[in-house]
Design a protein around this motif. Structure first.
Motif, PDB file in Angstrom:
ATOM      1  N   TYR A  11      46.370  48.530  56.874  1.00 50.28           N
ATOM      2  CA  TYR A  11      47.622  47.868  56.485  1.00 50.28           C
ATOM      3  C   TYR A  11      48.484  48.857  55.699  1.00 50.28           C
ATOM      4  N   ARG A  12      49.659  49.163  56.256  1.00 49.07           N
ATOM      5  CA  ARG A  12      50.558  50.134  55.615  1.00 49.07           C
ATOM      6  C   ARG A  12      49.791  51.426  55.297  1.00 49.07           C
ATOM      7  N   ASN A  13      49.696  51.781  54.008  1.00 50.86           N
ATOM      8  CA  ASN A  13      49.011  53.027  53.652  1.00 50.86           C
ATOM      9  C   ASN A  13      47.536  52.822  53.303  1.00 50.86           C
ATOM     10  N   TYR A  14      47.014  51.604  53.530  1.00 53.20           N
ATOM     11  CA  TYR A  14      45.622  51.313  53.202  1.00 53.20           C
ATOM     12  C   TYR A  14      44.726  51.405  54.438  1.00 53.20           C
ATOM     13  N   ASP A  15      43.654  52.211  54.328  1.00 50.85           N
ATOM     14  CA  ASP A  15      42.606  52.165  55.346  1.00 50.85           C
ATOM     15  C   ASP A  15      41.835  50.858  55.182  1.00 50.85           C
ATOM     16  N   SER A  16      41.405  50.602  53.951  1.00 48.74           N
ATOM     17  CA  SER A  16      40.730  49.344  53.633  1.00 48.74           C
ATOM     18  C   SER A  16      40.906  49.065  52.144  1.00 48.74           C
ATOM     19  N   LEU A  17      40.871  47.776  51.806  1.00 46.39           N
ATOM     20  CA  LEU A  17      41.032  47.368  50.405  1.00 46.39           C
ATOM     21  C   LEU A  17      40.367  46.024  50.213  1.00 46.39           C
ATOM     22  N   GLU A  18      39.628  45.895  49.118  1.00 43.18           N
ATOM     23  CA  GLU A  18      39.085  44.607  48.693  1.00 43.18           C
ATOM     24  C   GLU A  18      39.417  44.445  47.219  1.00 43.18           C
ATOM     25  N   ILE A  19      40.047  43.317  46.881  1.00 39.51           N
ATOM     26  CA  ILE A  19      40.482  43.105  45.510  1.00 39.51           C
ATOM     27  C   ILE A  19      40.306  41.634  45.130  1.00 39.51           C
ATOM     28  N   ASP A  20      39.711  41.395  43.964  1.00 36.53           N
ATOM     29  CA  ASP A  20      39.519  40.046  43.433  1.00 36.53           C
ATOM     30  C   ASP A  20      40.503  39.831  42.299  1.00 36.53           C
ATOM     31  N   PHE A  21      41.244  38.723  42.345  1.00 31.62           N
ATOM     32  CA  PHE A  21      42.272  38.450  41.354  1.00 31.62           C
ATOM     33  C   PHE A  21      41.785  37.465  40.297  1.00 31.62           C
ATOM     34  N   ASP A  22      42.344  37.598  39.096  1.00 33.48           N
ATOM     35  CA  ASP A  22      42.134  36.598  38.055  1.00 33.48           C
ATOM     36  C   ASP A  22      43.042  35.407  38.340  1.00 33.48           C
ATOM     37  N   GLU A  23      42.669  34.247  37.850  1.00 37.76           N
ATOM     38  CA  GLU A  23      43.456  33.044  38.124  1.00 37.76           C
ATOM     39  C   GLU A  23      44.717  32.955  37.272  1.00 37.76           C
ATOM     40  N   SER A  24      44.905  33.923  36.375  1.00 40.57           N
ATOM     41  CA  SER A  24      46.105  33.900  35.536  1.00 40.57           C
ATOM     42  C   SER A  24      46.975  35.132  35.796  1.00 40.57           C
ATOM     43  N   ILE A  25      47.042  36.076  34.847  1.00 37.14           N
ATOM     44  CA  ILE A  25      47.981  37.194  34.949  1.00 37.14           C
ATOM     45  C   ILE A  25      47.274  38.456  35.439  1.00 37.14           C
ATOM     46  N   ASN A  26      47.794  39.032  36.524  1.00 36.94           N
ATOM     47  CA  ASN A  26      47.264  40.260  37.103  1.00 36.94           C
ATOM     48  C   ASN A  26      48.366  41.318  37.139  1.00 36.94           C
ATOM     49  N   ILE A  27      48.019  42.519  36.704  1.00 37.31           N
ATOM     50  CA  ILE A  27      48.983  43.620  36.709  1.00 37.31           C
ATOM     51  C   ILE A  27      48.514  44.703  37.680  1.00 37.31           C
ATOM     52  N   LEU A  28      49.414  45.117  38.568  1.00 43.50           N
ATOM     53  CA  LEU A  28      49.186  46.272  39.432  1.00 43.50           C
ATOM     54  C   LEU A  28      50.157  47.362  38.987  1.00 43.50           C
ATOM     55  N   TYR A  29      49.635  48.442  38.408  1.00 42.44           N
ATOM     56  CA  TYR A  29      50.552  49.462  37.914  1.00 42.44           C
ATOM     57  C   TYR A  29      50.251  50.824  38.553  1.00 42.44           C
ATOM     58  N   GLU A 353      46.806  53.999  42.915  1.00 42.10           N
ATOM     59  CA  GLU A 353      47.141  55.411  43.084  1.00 42.10           C
ATOM     60  C   GLU A 353      46.695  55.880  44.455  1.00 42.10           C
ATOM     61  N   ASN A 354      47.669  56.293  45.261  1.00 39.37           N
ATOM     62  CA  ASN A 354      47.394  56.826  46.595  1.00 39.37           C
ATOM     63  C   ASN A 354      46.527  55.877  47.412  1.00 39.37           C
ATOM     64  N   ALA A 355      46.936  54.595  47.439  1.00 39.17           N
ATOM     65  CA  ALA A 355      46.260  53.548  48.218  1.00 39.17           C
ATOM     66  C   ALA A 355      44.826  53.291  47.749  1.00 39.17           C
ATOM     67  N   LYS A 356      44.524  53.633  46.495  1.00 36.21           N
ATOM     68  CA  LYS A 356      43.237  53.295  45.889  1.00 36.21           C
ATOM     69  C   LYS A 356      43.501  52.400  44.682  1.00 36.21           C
ATOM     70  N   VAL A 357      42.784  51.274  44.615  1.00 33.57           N
ATOM     71  CA  VAL A 357      42.982  50.321  43.533  1.00 33.57           C
ATOM     72  C   VAL A 357      41.747  50.316  42.641  1.00 33.57           C
ATOM     73  N   THR A 358      41.963  50.547  41.351  1.00 31.80           N
ATOM     74  CA  THR A 358      40.867  50.630  40.385  1.00 31.80           C
ATOM     75  C   THR A 358      41.086  49.628  39.260  1.00 31.80           C
ATOM     76  N   ILE A 359      40.059  48.873  38.928  1.00 33.14           N
ATOM     77  CA  ILE A 359      40.153  47.938  37.799  1.00 33.14           C
ATOM     78  C   ILE A 359      40.070  48.742  36.523  1.00 33.14           C
ATOM     79  N   LYS A 360      40.982  48.474  35.588  1.00 32.38           N
ATOM     80  CA  LYS A 360      41.006  49.154  34.302  1.00 32.38           C
ATOM     81  C   LYS A 360      40.506  48.188  33.225  1.00 32.38           C
ATOM     82  N   GLU A 361      39.444  48.568  32.549  1.00 30.86           N
ATOM     83  CA  GLU A 361      38.883  47.719  31.489  1.00 30.86           C
ATOM     84  C   GLU A 361      39.732  47.800  30.218  1.00 30.86           C
ATOM     85  N   SER A 362      40.320  48.954  29.970  1.00 31.09           N
ATOM     86  CA  SER A 362      41.151  49.124  28.772  1.00 31.09           C
ATOM     87  C   SER A 362      42.180  50.209  29.060  1.00 31.09           C
TER      88      SER A 362
END
Length: 363
Positions: A11-29, A353-362
């Motif tokens: 999809y677009r620039n993604y070869d593959s992606l799996e992402i789980d969202f929180d039921e409230s506020i999610n930030i993609l930066y 970053e470059n079609a890679k999604v990483t969860i940030k703890e802090s």
């Protein structure tokens, strides 16, 4: 309703992606052109079968691939739904709900109600009528499957009639076949007009208070539905325009030429509003859209904020953010520092970053 997870492939620039969202506020930066908006586009497409950017299916499929796949898991009224959409370069898209193929894309509408707010939406007031009709139609199609059907039939008949009008100039005998399309256009066009009337009436009931609160009671906003033709006069004016339509090769009468006027203190914001007033109207419109979904389907929509906060001043940012604390929201931005400074509670943070999604703890 909430989106629990999203899976993408090719999809677009993604070869593959799996992402789980929180039921409230999610930030993609992340920096621009890394793939943040593509995630929001995939979510919107899964609920409406269309890109909010107006892209065609073949433009969405990753370069060099023949197919793309979206899988979204939704929780609604304590029920789980899995929406799968296969985009194909040379075929129509394939759609399945809970792994059962569906024949009509309209069967997806209503499972997931989405409100999207992007920088382009800030220009809806001063943009052309096409954008304002698009706003009406995109919201109504999510809320009302009958409207979706009526609009679809109307648009198909309109396209066929316009093609026929052009052909008549080369073959006048074809004029006799106009009646077939004219009847459909009139019948379904009336239904579109009548449903838009109700929509704008409800929207006005909600938006008036919202806009007054935003402007501290200094401004009163009223939305006027500018019908190209009334449902009552439609048939007469439509047939009166037939010779003109044939001469120019297009249909001049109907809801495909409708518009919305946004009046603040009786002043037309399309022509005379300042940029600040126009943006405030657009913000009021989106907040009203959220409330309209809640009122109509008795469910909170999913809100997608696509890099729009950077386009709003701090006051308008806070007005928007204060409204979304009880709604699942997915926000794209280039940095999260401003959210922290504003003491805004973030439930889940992802770096893109470059079609890679990483969860940030802090941070």
């Amino acid at each position: 309703m909430i989106i629990k997870s999203l899976k993408l492939s090719n999809y677009r620039n993604y070869d593959s992606l799996e992402i789980d969202f929180d039921e409230s506020i999610n930030i993609l930066y992340g920096n621009n052109a890394q793939g943040k908006t593509n995630i929001l586009e995939a979510i919107y497409l899964s609920g409406t079968t269309r890109s909010h950017k107006g892209s065609k299916d073949k433009e969405i499929i990753k370069f060099g691939c023949e197919e793309s796949h979206i899988c979204v898991n939704v929780e609604k009224e304590e029920r789980d739904f899995q929406i799968d959409i296969h985009l194909r370069k040379n075929k129509s898209k394939g759609i399945a709900v809970n792994k059962v193929p569906i024949k009509k894309a309209s069967e997806v509408f209503g499972i997931l109600n989405i409100v999207v707010f992007s920088p382009e939406d800030l220009a809806i007031i001063k943009a052309g009528p096409i954008e304002r009709r698009k706003f009406m139609d995109s919201e109504l199609c999510q809320l009302d499957k009958v409207y979706l059907y009526d609009l679809s039939i109307y648009n198909k008949a309109l396209n066929q009639r316009n093609k026929l009008l052009k052909d008549i100039n080369y073959n006048p005998s074809l004029k006799e076949t106009l009646d077939v399309w004219d009847r459909q256009i009139i019948d379904y066009g009336k239904k579109v007009i009548e449903r838009r009337r109700i929509f704008v009436k409800k929207l006005n009931e909600i938006i008036k208070t919202i806009h007054e609160n935003i402007t501290e009671n200094k401004e009163s906003l009223n939305i006027i539905y500018e019908e190209n033709v009334s449902a009552e006069d439609y048939e007469r004016e439509f047939f009166n325009s037939r010779d003109k339509d044939i001469r120019f090769g297009s249909t001049h009468i109907g809801p495909h030429r409708d518009d919305l006027c946004f009046e603040v203190n009786n002043v037309d914001m399309r022509k005379y509003g300042s940029q600040g007033q126009q943006r405030t109207c657009a913000l009021s419109l989106k907040l009203a859209e959220i409330e309209l979904v809640k009122e109509t389907v008795k469910q909170k929509p999913v809100l997608l904020l696509d890099d729009v906060l950077s386009e709003l001043d701090s006051d308008r940012q806070n007005l928007l953010l204060n409204q979304i604390e009880d709604i699942q929201t997915i926000i794209t931005c280039t940095g999260v520092e401003d959210f922290i400074k504003n003491r805004f509670k973030i439930n889940k943070i992802f770096q893109v970053e470059n079609a890679k999604v990483t969860i940030k703890e802090s941070l």
